[in-house]
Design a protein around this motif. Structure first.
Motif, PDB file in Angstrom:
ATOM      1  N   ALA A 252       7.278  -2.042  -7.589  1.00 42.35           N
ATOM      2  CA  ALA A 252       6.249  -1.643  -8.557  1.00 42.35           C
ATOM      3  C   ALA A 252       4.898  -1.482  -7.884  1.00 42.35           C
ATOM      4  O   ALA A 252       4.143  -0.547  -8.188  1.00 42.35           O
ATOM      5  N   ALA A 253       4.581  -2.381  -6.959  1.00 43.03           N
ATOM      6  CA  ALA A 253       3.276  -2.343  -6.298  1.00 43.03           C
ATOM      7  C   ALA A 253       3.209  -1.296  -5.201  1.00 43.03           C
ATOM      8  O   ALA A 253       2.120  -0.796  -4.881  1.00 43.03           O
ATOM      9  N   HIS A 254       4.362  -0.953  -4.619  1.00 42.59           N
ATOM     10  CA  HIS A 254       4.390  -0.005  -3.487  1.00 42.59           C
ATOM     11  C   HIS A 254       5.486   1.028  -3.731  1.00 42.59           C
ATOM     12  O   HIS A 254       6.532   1.018  -3.077  1.00 42.59           O
ATOM     13  N   PRO A 255       5.294   1.956  -4.652  1.00 38.78           N
ATOM     14  CA  PRO A 255       6.364   2.908  -4.995  1.00 38.78           C
ATOM     15  C   PRO A 255       6.780   3.816  -3.844  1.00 38.78           C
ATOM     16  O   PRO A 255       7.862   4.417  -3.904  1.00 38.78           O
ATOM     17  N   HIS A 256       5.960   3.899  -2.816  1.00 40.99           N
ATOM     18  CA  HIS A 256       6.323   4.758  -1.683  1.00 40.99           C
ATOM     19  C   HIS A 256       7.254   4.043  -0.698  1.00 40.99           C
ATOM     20  O   HIS A 256       7.789   4.684   0.223  1.00 40.99           O
TER      21      HIS A 256
END
Length: 378
Positions: A252-256
């Motif tokens: 969620a915090a780092h979708p990449h």
């Protein structure tokens, strides 16, 4: 010397104890040991193929559940030992008959049930602590896979040090070795990672493997990279309830960033997985040996692990080390990712060091334990 080895404790998924038994038996046969192996019905064909010279005794299918197997171990296993005229019984996974009627050697794989009880379920910790105490009190000889495990058992349980025998695990280099680009690419495709680099982890997702800290540390180490390596957590789902929410939070915090949890990988895919990883991260809080570290080293992987318990005995100077906290894991992981030359040196050193761990050497160490047990009985 006629040895009865009780392989009925091997789980259906053939985890760590299964790998140990499967590799040790052929090595013992190569040393000329007269082997009788008792096993569950599902393992009979496999063990007969692994050790054609051994006599295979098939136990009742009713012992598939642990309580039934433990009762069978107390009553039926000594009868089998008498029937096959065994000189010695090897119990390769903590437990043993209380009245065996012959000398017994017990393998104690791990002492973290004493040193780190919070990393195991309460029931499991109590069971294995009790089994270890019984083995130390009653077995004619004890086999441990590392000096660290022997020290921890001695510290927490005591016992006669003369009955403690260290037999390091080996690695099957016919399977675990550097593989070619095509094999690495095949495994990467199966993981949905074609053309992408990745950080690997291999092991059961249980609390002592420290996987949530690894997930957070990986995100911290690679989050700013334009082509961040993925994280692949390969292994069976254990009872660590923090892994799933930690992965969800990072996604969620780092979708990449890409995290994959493929579960168990087929044995034939492990060399490609380990050889193809940019780094194999194993930030364990404590191991009895650390077989995934050794197998990764044999495949030329760059390993990042901790100095907890047995792991430095396996890795030596051929791996990189970190602490068990998120910040230390992230710092050392990023350092490795930024230093290609260091990764190359570690990969070469890992293959060289792994070559010193072989199952024939492990079998010779077991044979010494068997001989000592028989001498004690005399």
């Amino acid at each position: 010397m006629r040895i009865l080895l009780d392989a009925t404790a091997v789980p259906a998924d053939r985890g760590g104890v299964g790998r140990y038994v499967d590799a040790l038996l052929p090595a013992l046969a190569r040393q000329g040991v007269d082997l009788v192996v008792v096993c569950q019905p599902r393992d009979a064909a496999l063990l007969a193929a692994l050790v054609p010279s051994a006599e295979v005794v098939v136990a009742s299918s009713r012992i598939a559940r642990r309580p039934a197997r433990l009762a069978w171990e107390q009553v039926a296993l000594p009868r089998i030992a008498r029937r096959v005229r065994a000189d010695l019984l090897h119990s390769p996974h903590y437990t043993m008959p209380l009245r065996p009627g012959l000398p017994v050697v017990v393998t104690l794989h791990d002492a973290t049930f004493f040193s780190h009880p919070e990393l195991h379920s309460a029931v499991k910790a109590r069971f294995f602590r009790a089994a270890t105490r019984r083995a130390v009190a009653r077995a004619a000889a004890l086999v441990m896979p590392s000096q660290a495990t022997a020290r921890e058992v001695q510290r927490h349980v005591g016992g006669d040090p003369a009955r403690f025998h260290v037999a390091y695990h080996g690695v099957d280099t016919s399977l675990f070795h550097r593989v070619d680009v095509q094999d690495r690419a095949r495994v990467a495709r199966s993981l949905g990672l074609e053309g992408r680099s990745y950080i690997g982890f291999l092991g059961t997702l249980e609390p002592r493997k420290n996987v949530p800290a690894l997930v957070r540390a990986w995100a911290r180490a690679v989050g700013d990279l334009p082509e961040a390596p993925a994280l692949v957590l390969a292994g069976g789902a254990g009872w660590d309830e923090q892994v799933a929410p930690t992965v969800a939070a990072v996604r969620a915090a780092h979708p990449h960033l890409q995290v994959e949890l493929p579960g168990y990988l087929p044995l034939e895919d492990l060399p490609g997985f380990l050889s193809g990883a940019t780094v194999l991260a194993y930030p364990s809080l404590g191991e009895g040996f650390g077989l995934p570290v050794l197998e990764a080293m044999a495949c030329g992987a760059v390993v990042l692990t901790t100095r907890e318990l047995s792991l430095p005995e396996v890795g030596g100077d051929a791996v990189a080390y970190c602490g068990t906290d998120e910040a230390s894991i992230a710092r050392e992981l990023r350092s490795l990712l930024d230093d290609e030359a260091r990764r190359g040196r570690l990969a070469s050193a890992a293959v060289e060091r792994a070559a010193h761990f072989d199952w024939d050497g492990a079998a010779r160490a077991h044979l010494a334990a068997y001989e000592a047990a028989l001498e004690t009985a005399r």
